[in-house]
Scaffold this motif. Sequence first.
Motif, short mmCIF file in Angstrom:
data_model
loop_
_atom_site.label_atom_id
_atom_site.label_comp_id
_atom_site.label_asym_id
_atom_site.label_seq_id
_atom_site.Cartn_x
_atom_site.Cartn_y
_atom_site.Cartn_z
N SER A 24 -18.28 -3.59 5.75
CA SER A 24 -17.73 -2.90 5.49
C SER A 24 -18.48 -1.26 4.44
O SER A 24 -17.75 -0.62 4.91
N VAL A 25 -19.34 -1.21 4.39
CA VAL A 25 -21.09 -0.21 3.82
C VAL A 25 -20.51 0.71 4.78
O VAL A 25 -20.87 1.60 5.22
N ALA A 26 -21.04 -0.18 6.51
CA ALA A 26 -20.78 0.70 7.15
C ALA A 26 -20.36 1.31 8.19
O ALA A 26 -20.29 2.74 8.65
N VAL A 27 -19.23 0.82 7.93
CA VAL A 27 -17.43 1.91 6.99
C VAL A 27 -17.76 2.97 7.34
O VAL A 27 -17.22 4.31 7.52
N GLU A 28 -18.11 2.78 5.51
CA GLU A 28 -18.28 3.85 4.67
C GLU A 28 -19.53 4.98 4.86
O GLU A 28 -19.63 5.99 4.88
N LEU A 29 -20.41 4.75 5.20
CA LEU A 29 -21.37 5.64 6.06
C LEU A 29 -21.31 5.75 7.19
O LEU A 29 -21.08 7.59 7.04
N GLN A 30 -20.69 5.46 8.04
CA GLN A 30 -20.46 6.15 9.14
C GLN A 30 -19.35 7.28 8.94
O GLN A 30 -18.78 8.05 9.22
N VAL A 87 -31.48 11.26 6.90
CA VAL A 87 -30.39 12.45 5.98
C VAL A 87 -30.29 13.16 5.36
O VAL A 87 -31.23 12.83 3.67
N THR A 88 -30.26 14.43 5.32
CA THR A 88 -30.77 15.50 3.79
C THR A 88 -29.07 15.83 3.66
O THR A 88 -28.64 16.58 4.20
N GLY A 89 -29.05 17.10 2.56
CA GLY A 89 -27.41 17.51 2.32
C GLY A 89 -26.82 17.51 1.98
O GLY A 89 -25.59 18.30 1.83
N LEU A 90 -26.75 16.69 1.35
CA LEU A 90 -25.79 15.93 1.02
C LEU A 90 -25.74 16.71 -0.82
O LEU A 90 -26.66 16.69 -1.75
N SER A 91 -24.31 17.17 -1.28
CA SER A 91 -24.09 17.53 -2.40
C SER A 91 -24.19 16.30 -3.63
O SER A 91 -24.01 15.10 -3.84
N GLU A 92 -24.49 16.64 -4.73
CA GLU A 92 -23.79 15.08 -5.57
C GLU A 92 -22.97 14.51 -5.47
O GLU A 92 -22.91 13.26 -5.88
N ALA A 93 -22.06 15.39 -6.10
CA ALA A 93 -20.39 14.60 -5.35
C ALA A 93 -20.67 13.90 -4.33
O ALA A 93 -19.50 12.80 -4.46
N GLU A 94 -20.87 14.07 -3.44
CA GLU A 94 -20.72 13.50 -1.62
C GLU A 94 -21.84 11.83 -2.43
O GLU A 94 -21.33 11.48 -1.44
N LEU A 95 -22.71 11.63 -2.91
CA LEU A 95 -23.77 11.01 -3.16
C LEU A 95 -22.72 10.13 -3.88
O LEU A 95 -23.23 8.74 -4.06
N ILE A 96 -22.37 10.40 -5.25
CA ILE A 96 -21.98 9.53 -6.07
C ILE A 96 -20.89 8.72 -5.17
O ILE A 96 -20.52 7.76 -5.55
N GLU A 97 -20.02 9.75 -4.69
CA GLU A 97 -18.60 9.00 -3.76
C GLU A 97 -19.23 8.18 -2.48
O GLU A 97 -18.87 6.90 -2.33
N LEU A 98 -20.51 8.03 -2.12
CA LEU A 98 -20.73 7.62 -0.67
C LEU A 98 -21.51 6.10 -1.59
O LEU A 98 -20.99 4.81 -1.14
N ASN A 99 -21.57 6.31 -2.54
CA ASN A 99 -22.74 5.20 -3.35
C ASN A 99 -21.79 3.72 -3.91
O ASN A 99 -21.61 3.15 -3.92
N ALA A 101 -19.15 2.96 -1.97
CA ALA A 101 -18.86 2.18 -1.07
C ALA A 101 -18.96 0.68 -1.52
O ALA A 101 -18.10 0.11 -1.44
N TRP A 102 -19.81 -0.06 -2.35
CA TRP A 102 -19.45 -0.98 -2.89
C TRP A 102 -18.79 -0.81 -3.93
O TRP A 102 -18.53 -2.23 -4.17
#
Length: 239
Positions: A24-30, A87-99, A101-102
């Motif tokens: 699940s996390v691998a799919v979200e990261l991709q 990996v760099t350059g993600l916005s705060e909103a993108e980081l929140i969304e990626l986190n 994933a759990w």
Amino acid sequence: MTQPRAVKALLFDVFGTVVDWRSSVAVELQSALAPRGHQLDWEAMADDWRGRYQPAMQAIRSGARGYTILDVLHRENLDATLRAFGVTGLSEAELIELNEAWHRLRPWPDCVPGLGRLKRDFILGTLSNGNIALMVNLARFGSLPWDVILGAEITRSYKPSEATYLGSAAALGLAPGDCMMVAAHNEDLRAAQRLGMATAFVCRPTEHGPGQEVDLAPDGDWDYAAHSMQELADLLARA
């Protein structure tokens, strides 16, 4: 196995036992990073993120850090994993969304029907290191039929601390022996058994991918051992 005993509540480890965190996390990261041009080993990245989980909690268990919910630890660990993979350059909103994933981990296919059967006869609850918001969102995402969310946040402790197990049973007004810990991890069951809880091992031989070397079989005197939640429901129905 020991002789089965009557219990009132089944309390479940979630990550790995009920949900397939790795794929699940691998799919979200991709999904999040491939459109930005990253071509990475998504499973290895998921493993790296998860690999920071126990060390982060150990700082809290040891008293070096005050209790901090898993969502915060996951975010700190995500930042470290992204740095490790360049990996760099993600916005705060993108980081929140990626986190989060759990919060969107897929249940193993046997879990929803198996838990539905178990719910007819038992109180079902989480006994997880996940915080309440995470567990609620995960349940809603995966249609997991919990009666109650227990574990780390209500006890302000992380497994295998005794307080996590004992406080979860107490929150239901139950003695440890009235509860059964259900997990795919032998060490989790060992900690619960030492405190008087009944135990059930549910095998998840691919939790860590095709090269998994741990928890491939029950290695303790557990009350039950099954290959799925459906099989566990069958065993308990016959008890």
